[in-house]
Scaffold this motif. Structure first.
Motif, PDB file in Angstrom:
ATOM      1  N   LEU A  90       0.869  -1.170   0.000  1.00 42.50           N
ATOM      2  CA  LEU A  90       0.000   0.000   0.000  1.00 42.50           C
ATOM      3  C   LEU A  90       0.907   1.222   0.000  1.00 42.50           C
ATOM      4  CD1 LEU A  90      -2.561  -0.895   2.842  1.00 42.50           C
ATOM      5  CD2 LEU A  90      -2.671  -1.497   0.427  1.00 42.50           C
ATOM      6  N   THR A  91       0.808   2.075  -0.994  1.00 43.43           N
ATOM      7  CA  THR A  91       1.733   3.191  -1.089  1.00 43.43           C
ATOM      8  C   THR A  91       1.104   4.387  -1.781  1.00 43.43           C
ATOM      9  OG1 THR A  91       3.926   3.872  -1.900  1.00 43.43           O
ATOM     10  CG2 THR A  91       2.673   2.321  -3.263  1.00 43.43           C
ATOM     11  N   THR A  92       1.670   5.550  -1.514  1.00 39.13           N
ATOM     12  CA  THR A  92       1.234   6.763  -2.219  1.00 39.13           C
ATOM     13  C   THR A  92       2.043   6.970  -3.482  1.00 39.13           C
ATOM     14  OG1 THR A  92       2.780   8.089  -0.907  1.00 39.13           O
ATOM     15  CG2 THR A  92       0.526   7.912  -0.093  1.00 39.13           C
ATOM     16  N   TYR A  93       3.097   6.151  -3.683  1.00 40.73           N
ATOM     17  CA  TYR A  93       4.030   6.343  -4.787  1.00 40.73           C
ATOM     18  C   TYR A  93       3.722   5.396  -5.945  1.00 40.73           C
ATOM     19  CZ  TYR A  93       6.482   8.700  -1.024  1.00 40.73           C
ATOM     20  OH  TYR A  93       6.785   9.521   0.025  1.00 40.73           O
ATOM     21  N   SER A  94       3.542   5.963  -7.125  1.00 43.44           N
ATOM     22  CA  SER A  94       3.185   5.154  -8.297  1.00 43.44           C
ATOM     23  C   SER A  94       4.395   4.817  -9.169  1.00 43.44           C
ATOM     24  CB  SER A  94       2.142   5.896  -9.154  1.00 43.44           C
ATOM     25  OG  SER A  94       2.661   7.135  -9.610  1.00 43.44           O
ATOM     26  N   GLY A  95       5.602   5.150  -8.711  1.00 39.91           N
ATOM     27  CA  GLY A  95       6.792   4.944  -9.527  1.00 39.91           C
ATOM     28  C   GLY A  95       7.002   3.504  -9.958  1.00 39.91           C
ATOM     29  N   ASP A  96       7.314   3.320 -11.245  1.00 40.62           N
ATOM     30  CA  ASP A  96       7.474   1.970 -11.770  1.00 40.62           C
ATOM     31  C   ASP A  96       8.687   1.267 -11.188  1.00 40.62           C
ATOM     32  OD1 ASP A  96       9.730   2.188 -14.319  1.00 40.62           O
ATOM     33  OD2 ASP A  96       8.836   4.031 -13.588  1.00 40.62           O
ATOM     34  N   SER A 111       2.827  -9.680  -3.773  1.00 41.95           N
ATOM     35  CA  SER A 111       1.826 -10.242  -4.678  1.00 41.95           C
ATOM     36  C   SER A 111       0.876  -9.181  -5.208  1.00 41.95           C
ATOM     37  CB  SER A 111       1.010 -11.322  -3.956  1.00 41.95           C
ATOM     38  OG  SER A 111       1.831 -12.386  -3.538  1.00 41.95           O
ATOM     39  N   GLY A 112       0.876  -8.011  -4.577  1.00 37.19           N
ATOM     40  CA  GLY A 112      -0.017  -6.937  -5.009  1.00 37.19           C
ATOM     41  C   GLY A 112       0.597  -5.581  -4.765  1.00 37.19           C
ATOM     42  N   TYR A 113       0.122  -4.590  -5.491  1.00 37.53           N
ATOM     43  CA  TYR A 113       0.634  -3.223  -5.371  1.00 37.53           C
ATOM     44  C   TYR A 113      -0.537  -2.278  -5.606  1.00 37.53           C
ATOM     45  CZ  TYR A 113       4.290   0.393  -5.682  1.00 37.53           C
ATOM     46  OH  TYR A 113       5.117   1.477  -5.456  1.00 37.53           O
ATOM     47  N   ILE A 114      -0.966  -1.581  -4.546  1.00 41.72           N
ATOM     48  CA  ILE A 114      -2.118  -0.680  -4.626  1.00 41.72           C
ATOM     49  C   ILE A 114      -1.717   0.719  -4.184  1.00 41.72           C
ATOM     50  CG2 ILE A 114      -4.488  -0.253  -3.883  1.00 41.72           C
ATOM     51  CD1 ILE A 114      -4.729  -3.071  -3.013  1.00 41.72           C
ATOM     52  N   LEU A 115      -2.182   1.724  -4.907  1.00 38.28           N
ATOM     53  CA  LEU A 115      -1.998   3.106  -4.476  1.00 38.28           C
ATOM     54  C   LEU A 115      -3.029   3.422  -3.401  1.00 38.28           C
ATOM     55  CD1 LEU A 115      -1.421   4.920  -7.886  1.00 38.28           C
ATOM     56  CD2 LEU A 115       0.261   3.896  -6.339  1.00 38.28           C
ATOM     57  N   LYS A 116      -2.613   4.161  -2.386  1.00 32.12           N
ATOM     58  CA  LYS A 116      -3.529   4.482  -1.294  1.00 32.12           C
ATOM     59  C   LYS A 116      -4.745   5.262  -1.790  1.00 32.12           C
ATOM     60  CE  LYS A 116      -0.084   4.249   2.386  1.00 32.12           C
ATOM     61  NZ  LYS A 116       0.660   4.975   3.435  1.00 32.12           N
ATOM     62  N   SER A 117      -4.575   5.989  -2.872  1.00 33.36           N
ATOM     63  CA  SER A 117      -5.700   6.739  -3.443  1.00 33.36           C
ATOM     64  C   SER A 117      -6.780   5.804  -4.010  1.00 33.36           C
ATOM     65  CB  SER A 117      -5.203   7.670  -4.546  1.00 33.36           C
ATOM     66  OG  SER A 117      -4.556   6.935  -5.575  1.00 33.36           O
ATOM     67  N   SER A 118      -6.431   4.536  -4.211  1.00 39.57           N
ATOM     68  CA  SER A 118      -7.380   3.568  -4.793  1.00 39.57           C
ATOM     69  C   SER A 118      -7.907   2.567  -3.769  1.00 39.57           C
ATOM     70  CB  SER A 118      -6.704   2.798  -5.943  1.00 39.57           C
ATOM     71  OG  SER A 118      -6.237   3.672  -6.945  1.00 39.57           O
ATOM     72  N   LEU A 119      -7.557   2.766  -2.500  1.00 43.43           N
ATOM     73  CA  LEU A 119      -7.908   1.775  -1.485  1.00 43.43           C
ATOM     74  C   LEU A 119      -9.406   1.507  -1.405  1.00 43.43           C
ATOM     75  CD1 LEU A 119      -5.629   2.473   1.611  1.00 43.43           C
ATOM     76  CD2 LEU A 119      -5.437   0.699  -0.108  1.00 43.43           C
TER      77      LEU A 119
END
Length: 213
Positions: free
Chosen positions: A90-96, A108-116
């Motif tokens: 869970l992160t605020t950073y979208s960097g590839d 196993s997963g990568y979610i932006l906190k804005s999409s929680l």
């Protein structure tokens, strides 16, 4: 990118984030679901490893930027001891670049906190069942840069020192390199990042998670 899995099993979740309000919010959302339960929380990577060992949760929700042991270090530590651990970043950073490091470490997963609000619950269920989830925006960014030449460890070190305001000469002194060698590294960095100058290169690298500011 996301597969929803219906199950009657209670999925036990460990929430790791240094912000108590975020942990409280995640716990409140999970509490509304009959098939999900938060069994423990931690505020840093060290606590994450300790709580994982104590509770052996089905899914870990892991922030990356935390004091002390980082989320990335915690992922590596947990997966080294429990190779089947299922961890969602869970992160605020979208960097590839940051996302790739987390995935390579075993997330196993990568979610932006804005999409929680719209992705969290289904992602937990999917990952618990053995699936994977990658935020669409992050997946697109990874795809855009996948054919590029990655910065070498030396180039990243040079750029980190440049971001801290060091001149080429100072960078050379710190890394035991000739000033001309540092200039060569900077030119290579500009080409790889399609950057116009040092400031532009630093901004691009920070946005993509290649360096931390």
């Amino acid at each position: 990118m996301l597969t929803t899995v219906t199950t009657s099993k209670i999925i036990r979740v460990l929430v790791v984030d240094d912000h108590p309000f975020l942990r409280e919010g995640v716990r409140a959302v999970i509490a509304t679901q009959a098939d999900l339960c938060v069994v423990a929380e931690a505020c840093n990577g060290t606590g994450a490893v300790e709580q994982y060992r104590a509770h052996l949760p089905d899914v870990v929700l892991m922030d990356l930027q935390m004091p002390g042991m980082s989320g990335l270090e915690a992922i590596v530590a947990i997966r080294s001891e429990w190779p089947d651990a299922r961890i969602v970043v869970l992160t605020t950073y979208s960097g590839d670049a940051q996302a790739l490091r987390a995935l390579r470490a075993g997330a196993s997963g990568y979610i932006l906190k804005s999409s929680l609000r719209k992705e969290l619950l289904d992602t937990i269920r999917s990952v618990s069942a053995g699936g994977k989830h990658l935020d669409t925006a992050v997946a697109t960014d990874i795809a855009m840069h996948v054919i590029e030449d990655a910065l070498t460890d030396r180039e990243i070190s040079v750029l980190e020192l440049a971001a801290a305001g060091n001149s080429n000469r100072a960078i050379g002194n710190r890394l035991n390199l000739a000033e001309e060698t540092v200039k060569g590294h900077m030119k290579a960095i500009f080409i790889k990042l399609s950057a116009a100058d040092r400031t532009h290169a630093v901004a691009i690298a920070a946005r993509r998670g290649i360096i931390d500011l």
